[in-house]
Design an enzyme around this catalytic site. Structure first.
Site, mmCIF file in Angstrom:
data_model
loop_
_atom_site.group_PDB
_atom_site.id
_atom_site.type_symbol
_atom_site.label_atom_id
_atom_site.label_comp_id
_atom_site.label_asym_id
_atom_site.label_seq_id
_atom_site.Cartn_x
_atom_site.Cartn_y
_atom_site.Cartn_z
ATOM 1 N N SER A 90 1.054 -1.318 -0.405
ATOM 2 C CA SER A 90 -0.125 0.131 0.010
ATOM 3 C C SER A 90 0.713 1.091 0.031
ATOM 4 C CB SER A 90 -1.343 0.303 1.215
ATOM 5 O OG SER A 90 -1.297 -1.124 0.964
ATOM 6 N N HIS A 139 2.412 3.995 8.363
ATOM 7 C CA HIS A 139 1.242 3.426 9.480
ATOM 8 C C HIS A 139 2.062 4.192 10.722
ATOM 9 C CE1 HIS A 139 -0.826 0.264 7.177
ATOM 10 N NE2 HIS A 139 -0.023 -0.249 6.478
ATOM 11 N N ARG A 142 2.467 -10.927 1.130
ATOM 12 C CA ARG A 142 2.677 -10.358 2.970
ATOM 13 C C ARG A 142 2.943 -11.427 3.329
ATOM 14 N NH1 ARG A 142 -2.576 -9.069 1.379
ATOM 15 N NH2 ARG A 142 -4.115 -7.397 3.691
ATOM 16 N N ILE A 145 8.177 -10.195 7.950
ATOM 17 C CA ILE A 145 7.811 -8.924 8.500
ATOM 18 C C ILE A 145 6.760 -8.355 6.989
ATOM 19 C CG2 ILE A 145 8.864 -6.446 7.755
ATOM 20 C CD1 ILE A 145 10.226 -7.717 10.227
ATOM 21 N N CYS A 198 5.795 3.972 -23.823
ATOM 22 C CA CYS A 198 7.041 4.267 -24.125
ATOM 23 C C CYS A 198 8.141 3.217 -23.594
ATOM 24 C CB CYS A 198 7.732 5.365 -22.948
ATOM 25 S SG CYS A 198 7.492 4.138 -21.473
#
Lengths: 479, 122, 446
Positions: free
Chosen positions: A45, A49, A310, A335, A441
């Site tokens: 995201s 936090h 995650r 983590i 591109c």
């Protein structure tokens, strides 16, 4: 013999490498992909936090709050995009209010500053599109948004400039203990080291379990996202969360550090550690849930969707410690969110542990500052003209959606740990990240990579390994 | 009698036509076309279908690596891949201008291959 | 700062034709700004034939068609700056383009451009013609699930790689979308030695021209699957397979109809979007249907002196009509400049305004409103329909009176339609004292 080998050039591994480069020693980062920031760190995201989510007293809570506090100074030191925009956790009904208050209290205990509970009337003044049906919000002014690539790349570049080696396309196959330290067998030779740091994201359990009898288990938890065009960004100005449910924080809506709008993530546990595919159900559920907290949210103008994994450890806690049954092996496992926020603190913590164990002394040549790729859009016309006069490539726009010039792309290719692939260029410069998603591109960026690095066009990749862009060359006669 | 549905490719209108052929393959009637070109197309398509072939040829010493080419006139449909086989092997030296003949007779069709683009010398 | 009467953004077919027409109508201080290294726009990569049947009465390839207009621009000595990106267009409402008149009636426009050679600079313009063209919709816009490996190209990107750079982007190909570029690329990739397995189309009809289905798919035995879409993409590094499924009438995949194709490439030809970021920045009002500017009979936007033509206005399928439309924009820009020089007022002339309302099957019209005083004796109205219609009529009504009717054997959303309005007929319908009218254009079965 290395002093420390870090497995993984994601944000944790790179943060540790950067903090470690403050000391003298022989340090190396091993990465199985062709570039830094290719796993969990690249698809999340991008939220910094505030720190009210994690359980008080947990390592997660401590490192979250500390990482948040360090982010601003770090962004100035290492020149990556970060904005402290603040976040809202929206409570939709009165019955859920106690849950919001619980978050508030948790935040207080964790040391989150300036938390406030606002009524709809108070909140809507700052965030005009909040759903009228909501009850109240938890406002965290210290939350922010960061460019996840920018952070990770900046850390790695700075580490490299200060002497840390990086080995890409180097997959760790086996870790064996020897008399002093370990020997790490990789797809690219053996590495002997006194200490190993396991910052391997969703693969951290694999390496941990190679050396320890005390097994851990990491589940890849898939999060799917929709990224919207910049024209959609005005709809919210803060990160908007819904009160957490069973899986993570529900769907969030947030501006990104570069001015897009992001909606997601979903949360699905999957067995495949490489399962970064999006799914019809996942994307549909974002469309379904996104509009709950923000009224008449328009999800037209989606420019891309993506999924990240995650690294969820069963205990839902960061595991950062030296293994008792494998001295010299330091885990940096589990983590998951808020891992990105915590990275600066994780770096300091692990480097501190290593300094103590190895009696490391200061690196007198340590350069804490790193200059990112120039953003010509921030210059005045006069400054820009001076730039173009000196380096005409800055006058040649290659990515017309994000208005990225050849000058920025050349910088991305030739700077420390430079880009070698289209995605490498994209993550460093944003060329190809705009509304046409590289349609315009990519042939031009390919020509530049080919010219600058001497890579044959047929060998150019999107993101290393076999991700070749083309399958055939200039007619048979050319051979 | 046999009927065949055809879509005219003479122009973007794409008229839907129906052709009737007798047992000997002779064309008895053509309906649905809105101009004489449609009639001509249908007759040719049923007896000897032809197409213009367009592709690119490698350029040496030019500002661009490729130049676009076409067969100056239609070639038989069955010869398209023979034409491509020859085109693939070709290379021309810059400069090249629209209309330049690249190959006077491609794949034995008697039709010339001509450049449709300009490439300046480097 | 250099001043121009007309600054044209883009040297594709629209920009070139607009420049030529403006010059031929007397305009002189004309500047064309083009981001590519050569003029011609997308035509340079459209090496197939089929262009120019209307304009030149012969069948040309894209580069040849462009070459004709490039020569015309060069013959007239019109200034064209290449390798130049327009960064921004602004209006200074406080400063009049015609310094002698009251401010803001005809505001000056400022175009900020950049190139390697000249750096970043501004030019002032009395009028601007928007001719930036369009871009392709990317995969993300369709929310196609799956991995994101190499080998997923929009058809136009693949076309550039093959035709301009000479590279083959894949060997076993699935194409999603039967728009013209997708069809053309099916043939092109086949000719260059690739195997095109299938073309899938979400809608129950093709988005491309019929002749392209015949020449590009039927000729090579490539199947077209209507009402099908991509439901999964596999392969973590390079595309390994693409799964198609049939869709229901709501365009949702039907479970159990999945078919997986082993391939290394997915080409997307799923629609074009007018490229109007510059226009939006300038304050030009855009149509939610076309994503292009809303224009009047002169192809002028709500920002006075700013005109639009070609694919930036609405996506065309024939370049001939782009040239025709662009010439009209060029003429009108020249006329605007002339009126400014004559210090002629605008207010009185715009008295009677007719709004064109697209109804029953007609999705939009260009123009969307007509000032009667400015209307040419004959006005072409271009539009698209929302569905496939057979043996229907296109009719226009003003004040309840039918003023135009045209029978169409077949109409489809993939093909642009047009209707001509006669000024004299419109004049017959207007009444004294009423200044605003609504003209309805609709599809009717009988």
């Amino acid at each position: 013999m290395y002093d420390v080998v870090i497995i993984g050039a994601g944000v944790s591994g790179s943060a540790i490498a950067r903090e470690l480069s403050r000391y003298r020693g022989k340090f190396c980062v091993l990465e199985k992909e062709e570039d830094v920031c290719c796993g969990t760190s690249k698809a999340n995201s991008g939220i910094v936090h505030a720190g009210y989510d994690a359980r008080p007293g947990s390592l997660m809570a401590k490192l979250n709050v500390e990482g948040n506090r360090r982010m601003k100074a770090l962004s100035e030191e290492l020149d990556f995009p970060f904005r402290q925009t603040g976040s809202y956790v929206v409570c939709m009904d009165k019955e859920s209010r106690p849950k919001l208050e619980e978050l508030f209290e948790r935040g207080q205990k964790n040391g989150v500053e300036d938390l406030q509970i606002l009524s709809y009337e108070e909140a809507v003044r700052e965030e005009g599109n909040l759903s009228k049906d909501m009850d109240s919000v938890l406002y965290a002014p210290t939350a922010g948004i960061v460019c996840p690539f920018g952070l990770n790349i900046a850390l790695a570049e700075n580490a490299h400039t200060n002497g840390v080696e990086f080995r890409f396309d180097t997959e760790v196959l086996e870790i064996a203990r020897q008399e002093r330290g370990f020997v790490i067998k990789t797809s690219n030779g053996d590495y002997e080291t006194r200490y190993v740091v396991n910052a391997a994201g969703v693969y951290a359990d694999v390496f941990h379990n190679m050396v320890s009898a005390d097994k851990i288990h990491i589940t890849p938890r898939k999060g799917e996202y929709l990224l919207l065009d910049k024209s959609a960004a005005g709809q919210v100005s803060h990160t908007i969360f819904s009160l957490p449910g069973k899986y993570g924080k529900g769907i969030l809506i947030t501006p990104t550090a570069h001015g897009n709008l992001l909606a997601g993530p979903t949360a699905t546990d999957i067995p495949d550690k490489e399962g970064t595919n999006t799914t019809a159900e996942g994307l549909a559920s974002i469309f379904e849930k996104a509009g709950i907290s923000v009224q008449s949210l328009s999800l037209r103008n989606v420019i891309t969707s993506f999924a990240g994994l995650r690294a969820h450890e069963d205990g839902h806690e960061f595991i950062i410690k030296e293994l008792e049954d494998a001295p010299g092996f330091i885990d940096c496992a589990g983590i998951e969110s808020p891992g990105l926020t915590s990275a600066p603190a994780i770096g300091v913590m692990v480097a501190g542990m290593l300094q103590e164990k190895l009696n490391l002394v200061d690196n007198p040549g340590f350069e804490p500052r790193r200059k990112g790729i120039l953003n010509p859009a921030l210059l005045t016309m006069e400054e820009r003209n001076r730039l173009i006069k000196g380096q005409p490539a800055y006058g040649n726009i290659i990515c017309r959606c994000e208005m990225i010039s050849e000058g920025e792309i050349l910088d991305a290719i030739h700077r420390p740990l430079g880009a070698k692939s289209l995605d490498g260029v994209k993550r460093r410069t944003r060329a190809g990240m705009g509304r046409c998603q590289s349609g315009f591109c990519s042939p031009r960026v390919m020509e530049i990579l080919h010219r600058e690095l001497g890579i044959p066009m047929e060998e150019l990749t999107k993101s290393g390994a076999n991700s070749r862009m083309i399958t055939g060359g200039r007619k048979e006669a050319a051979r | 009698m046999s009927k065949r549905q055809l879509i005219c490719i003479g122009c973007p209108l794409g008229c839907q036509m129906e052709a009737e052929q007798n047992e000997d393959g002779e064309i008895v009637s053509i309906k649905g076309n809105t101009c004489p070109r449609g009639d001509a197309y249908a007759r040719k398509e049923l007896t000897c279908p032809t197409r213009i072939v367009t592709s690119t040829v490698r350029v040496e010493g030019g500002m661009r690596h490729m130049v676009s080419v076409k067969t100056k006139e239609d070639v038989p449909k069955g010869k398209i891949f023979d034409c491509m086989g020859e085109i693939r092997k070709l290379a021309v030296a810059a400069p090249i201008a629209v209309g330049d003949v690249i190959l006077p007779d491609i794949a034995g069709t008697g039709v010339a291959l001509v450049a449709t683009g300009n490439v300046d010398a480097r | 700062m250099r001043q121009y009467d007309i600054v044209i953004i883009g040297a594709g077919p629209a920009g070139l034709a607009a420049a030529v027409a403006a010059f031929d109508d007397g305009a002189r201080r004309i500047l064309i700004l083009e981001r590519d290294r050569e003029p011609g726009g997308i035509l340079n990569q459209c090496i197939h034939n089929g262009f120019g049947l209307h304009t030149f009465k012969e069948e040309l390839t894209g580069p040849e068609y462009a070459d004709r207009f490039i020569k015309q621009v060069r013959e007239r000595g019109i200034e064209c700056r290449l390798n130049t990106m327009v960064m921004d267009i602004g209006v200074d409402s406080g400063r009049d383009a015609n310094a002698t008149r009251e401010p803001s009636a005809r505001p000056m426009k400022y175009v900020t451009a950049m190139s390697r050679a000249d750096g970043m600079y501004q030019v002032a313009a009395r009028t601007v013609i928007l001719a930036m063209g369009c871009r392709e919709r990317p995969r993300g816009a369709l929310n196609i699930p799956g991995y994101r490996p190499a080998g997923i190209y929009s058809a136009g990107t693949a076309q550039r790689l093959v035709n301009m750079q000479g590279y083959l982007p894949g060997r076993r190909v699935v194409i999603l979308g039967s728009g013209d570029i997708g069809l053309i690329m099916a043939r092109r990739m086949t000719l260059e030695g690739a195997k095109v397995l299938v073309v899938a189309e979400l809608m129950p009809y093709s988005g491309g021209l019929k002749r392209n289905i015949v020449q590009c798919l039927d000729d090579y035995g490539i199947s077209l699957k209507l009402s099908h879409t991509v439901v999964d993409i596999s392969g973590k590094e390079r595309v390994e397979s693409v799964t198609l499924a049939q869709v229901d009438e709501n365009r949702r995949p039907i479970a159990g109809t999945e078919e997986t194709y082993e391939c290394d490439t997915l080409l997307l030809s799923v629609g074009l979007l007018p490229e109007n970021e510059l226009s939006a920045g300038l304050g030009v009002e855009l149509s939610p249907v076309t994503s292009g500017p809303i224009v009047n009979e002169s192809l002028e936007t709500n920002v006075g002196g700013v005109f639009a033509c070609g694919n930036v206005l609405h996506v065309h399928d024939l370049v001939d009509f782009v040239s025709e439309e662009a010439a009209l924009a060029g003429k009108n820009a020249a006329a605007y400049v002339k009126r400014m020089e004559a210090a002629e007022g605008d207010a009185k002339e715009a008295e009677i305004e007719i709004e064109i309302k697209p109804l029953s099957g007609v999705r939009y019209t260009v123009p969307s409103h007509v000032r009667l005083a400015r209307m040419q004796p004959e006005q072409v109205v271009r539009f698209r329909v929302g569905d496939v219609y057979k043996n229907c009529f296109i009719r226009a009504y003003l004040n309840g009176r039918q003023i135009a009717s045209k029978k169409r054997p077949v109409m489809a959303p993939g093909e642009m339609e047009q209707l001509k309005l006669k000024k004299e007929q419109l004049l017959e319908c207007v009444e004294p004292g009423t200044s605003s009218y609504c003209l309805e254009i609709r599809v009717e079965e009988k």
